[in-house]
Each structure stands twice: as structure tokens, then as C-alpha cells.
Design a protein around this motif. Structure first.
Motif, short mmCIF file in Angstrom:
data_model
loop_
_atom_site.label_atom_id
_atom_site.label_comp_id
_atom_site.label_asym_id
_atom_site.label_seq_id
_atom_site.Cartn_x
_atom_site.Cartn_y
_atom_site.Cartn_z
N GLY A 54 -18.89 40.60 22.20
CA GLY A 54 -17.84 40.04 21.36
C GLY A 54 -17.68 38.54 21.56
N LYS A 77 -7.13 48.55 25.75
CA LYS A 77 -7.18 48.33 24.30
C LYS A 77 -5.77 48.38 23.70
CE LYS A 77 -9.09 50.22 20.01
NZ LYS A 77 -9.96 51.26 19.41
N ASN A 90 -3.91 45.22 24.26
CA ASN A 90 -4.42 44.14 23.40
C ASN A 90 -4.46 42.77 24.07
OD1 ASN A 90 -5.54 43.25 20.97
ND2 ASN A 90 -3.55 42.55 20.22
N LYS A 111 -17.81 48.34 23.18
CA LYS A 111 -17.70 47.84 21.81
C LYS A 111 -16.61 48.55 21.02
CE LYS A 111 -22.51 46.27 21.57
NZ LYS A 111 -23.86 46.53 21.05
N SER A 112 -16.32 49.79 21.39
CA SER A 112 -15.31 50.56 20.65
C SER A 112 -13.91 49.98 20.82
CB SER A 112 -15.32 52.03 21.10
OG SER A 112 -14.79 52.17 22.41
N THR A 113 -13.70 49.15 21.87
CA THR A 113 -12.38 48.54 22.06
C THR A 113 -12.13 47.42 21.06
OG1 THR A 113 -13.11 46.85 23.65
CG2 THR A 113 -12.52 49.03 24.54
N GLY A 114 -13.21 46.79 20.57
CA GLY A 114 -13.06 45.63 19.69
C GLY A 114 -12.62 44.38 20.43
N LEU A 115 -12.65 44.40 21.76
CA LEU A 115 -12.20 43.27 22.56
C LEU A 115 -13.38 42.54 23.19
CD1 LEU A 115 -9.26 45.05 24.42
CD2 LEU A 115 -9.02 43.31 22.64
#
Length: 308
Positions: free
Chosen positions: A19, A54, A57, A90-94
Motif C-alpha cells: 500500500g 483495521k 483505522n 492487503k485485506s485491511t486496505g491499510l
């Protein structure tokens, strides 16, 4: 995204982080620190922690190494482990910024896999007026003998199949490794090593970013415990600037102040206990930076623990 690396040494488009750091014009932000996931991972614990992070945030996550079991002599096993782990990350989007641990970078094969997938094994980044040094203490590599690699894989399987016996089988493996090291001490160099190329990079980055409010020094092994020469040289390079050192490796949360600066040894975020009778909890650390100054809270998977 202000990332820095040794461009002459690492001529690659591969990157160790997942990311992109979000843009910021503020000096207030939050991030999470993950401890050792291995060895030997308790299934689902690290993923549970990722889920909690996650939901909170943060701006990004850093990890102090030992993310996969590693110690492979064949690249396929290492690639398979990284593929599985990176899918969860990657599934966290962080944004996720890792450091190489001994399980991740443990042999010539593991080093080659890291470089093939991630390019550089040390780097730096800046977020607002805070500087982060992500360093590698895993040179030179320490391969297991074929016999110990087999024992390692068997321990990994048994610790998952019969988790109630995990501590027993891990202790047996560690005893086995100690015996081999005693028989051939010249083949094992337990101290972390930050070589001249890496120190040149550290000194260059510190010199170029003297205006920051705070510096985080992130390593896998806590060098303030494991190599006094490396530690003293690093402290000298920091040249009295405010800093926090972050590390892992020993699977036990410890916080100490040296010369007024916090040194945080992370405990476990998914790994098994490595010491008989050690009653240590799984956790991550939440760091809130306000006006360039950090505060730290250990988030147990069962609750919270204030560190300041």
C-alpha cells in the motif's frame, strides 16, 4: 509518500511495504505496531489482531519482523507463506511496512526470496515531521542444518495439530538448536549485524532530516540488548535527537528508558511462547502522535494496557 532507500544498492522496482502512505499536512497521526507473528504461529491470532487494527483505522501499520515461519531451504515454501500472509495484509486496505526478522530472512534462500519479492531489506520513510528508520539486523544469514530444518517443520506441524503441547515441542526444538550451536559455535553468529553500507545509509538519512520532531528506529532484534557496539554507534548517529527504538524477537513486552528515550521490545502478535512458564499476552501497540510527540498504548487482544 516520502520513502527513502539506498538507490545505488537497491536498483529494483520491488518494495517491502504494502500500500501507499496517505498524504498528510498534519503532524498529528496514529499508527499501529505489530509484534512477532512467528515462530510458531497460533492460527488466526495475527489475523484477529489485523481485524482489530483495521477497525481502529490507523494511518498505517508497522511490523517488527518474524511474519512467516521461514527457515526454508527451498524457495517454494517461503513464497507460499508470503502469498498467504500478504492476502491477509492487503485485506485491511491499510499501508503495511515490515521489517525483516530472522524467520523472514534466515538463510541465503530466504534472503533471495525477500529480495525477489520486496527488493530492499532496509529503508526509511517520513510522515509529517516524524522520521522512521526500518533497519535489518539479520546479516549474515544463519541457516539451519538439514536435520534441524526437518525438526523445525515437524515442530510447526505439531504445534498446530496439538496446540496444548506447543510449548513442550518448541522447547525440545530450541534445546536441539542449542546443542548444535554448542558443538559447532563457529557456525553460528547470534549477534545482529548492521554493516557499513547500512550505517552509511542511516547516517545519510539522519543528516538530511535534522528538522524532524521525532525519530523511530525499528529493528527486529533489540540491539540495546543484543549488540552493545552496534547500539552505541547508532545512538551516536542519532546525536541527541528525541527517538524511540522499537524491536521484537523475544516474545515479551518490555519497556525501558535509556538516556531519557523509550526502548520498546514488542511481545507476541500471534506467535507461541518460547520460554517455559512465560505468561505473556498477545498484543499490538497503538501510537498516537500529537504535535510530533508520541504516546503508546498496548492493546491486548483481551483488553488495553497504557504504557505512558
Amino acid at each position: 509518500m516520502k520513502m527513502f532507500y539506498d538507490e545505488l544498492l537497491f536498483q529494483t522496482d520491488k518494495r517491502p511495504w504494502v500500500g501507499e502512505l496517505p498524504q498528510t499536512s498534519s503532524n498529528d497521526f496514529q499508527f499501529a505496531i505489530m509484534g512477532d507473528r512467528t515462530g510458531f504461529a497460533i492460527e488466526g491470532k495475527f489475523e484477529e489482531a489485523l481485524g482489530l487494527v483495521k477497525n481502529m483505522n490507523p494511518d498505517f501499520i508497522v511490523a517488527v519482523g518474524d511474519l512467516i515461519e521461514g527457515y526454508w531451504q527451498q524457495a517454494e515454501g517461503a513464497h507460499r507463506e508470503w502469498d498467504e500472509l500478504e492476502a491477509h495484509i492487503k485485506s485491511t486496505g491499510l499501508p503495511f511496512l515490515p521489517i525483516a526478522g530472522n524467520h523472514d530472512y534466515s538463510s541465503v534462500v530466504m534472503k533471495q526470496v525477500w529480495q525477489e519479492r520486496k527488493g530492499m531489506d532496509y529503508y526509511a520513510f517520513r510522515y509529517g515531521k516524524v522520521l522512521f528508520l526500518a533497519l535489518n539486523t539479520e546479516e549474515p544469514q544463519q541457516s539451519l542444518s538439514p536435520e534441524l530444518e526437518l525438526a523445525f517443520r515437524e515442530t510447526e506441524i505439531l504445534s498446530k495439530r496439538e496446540p496444548e503441547k506447543a510449548e513442550e515441542v518448541i522447547q525440545a526444538l530450541l534445546s536441539n538448536i542449542s546443542k548444535q550451536q554448542a558443538q559447532d559455535p563457529s557456525s553460528y553468529q547470534p549477534k545482529p549485524c548492521i554493516g557499513e553500507q547500512q550505517f552509511a545509509f542511516i547516517e545519510k538519512i539522519l543528516n538530511e532530516h535534522q528538522d524532524v520532531d521525532w525519530t523511530f528506529v525499528m529493528t527486529h532484534r533489540p540491539i540495546w540488548k543484543t549488540d552493545g557496539t552496534v547500539y552505541e554507534r547508532l545512538v551516536q548517529a542519532l546525536n541527541s535527537r528525541p527517538y524511540t527504538m522499537l524491536a521484537g524477537h523475544f516474545h515479551k513486552l518490555e519497556v525501558e528508558k535509556k538516556a531519557g528515550n523509550q526502548h520498546i521490545q514488542m511481545g507476541r502478535t500471534g506467535a507461541n511462547k518460547h520460554k517455559t512458564g512465560l505468561d505473556e499476552f498477545h498484543h499490538f501497540i497503538w501510537v498516537a502522535v500529537k504535535n510530533g510527540f508520541p504516546s503508546f498504548t498496548a492493546i491486548k487482544l483481551e483488553g488495553t494496557l497504557q504504557l505512558n
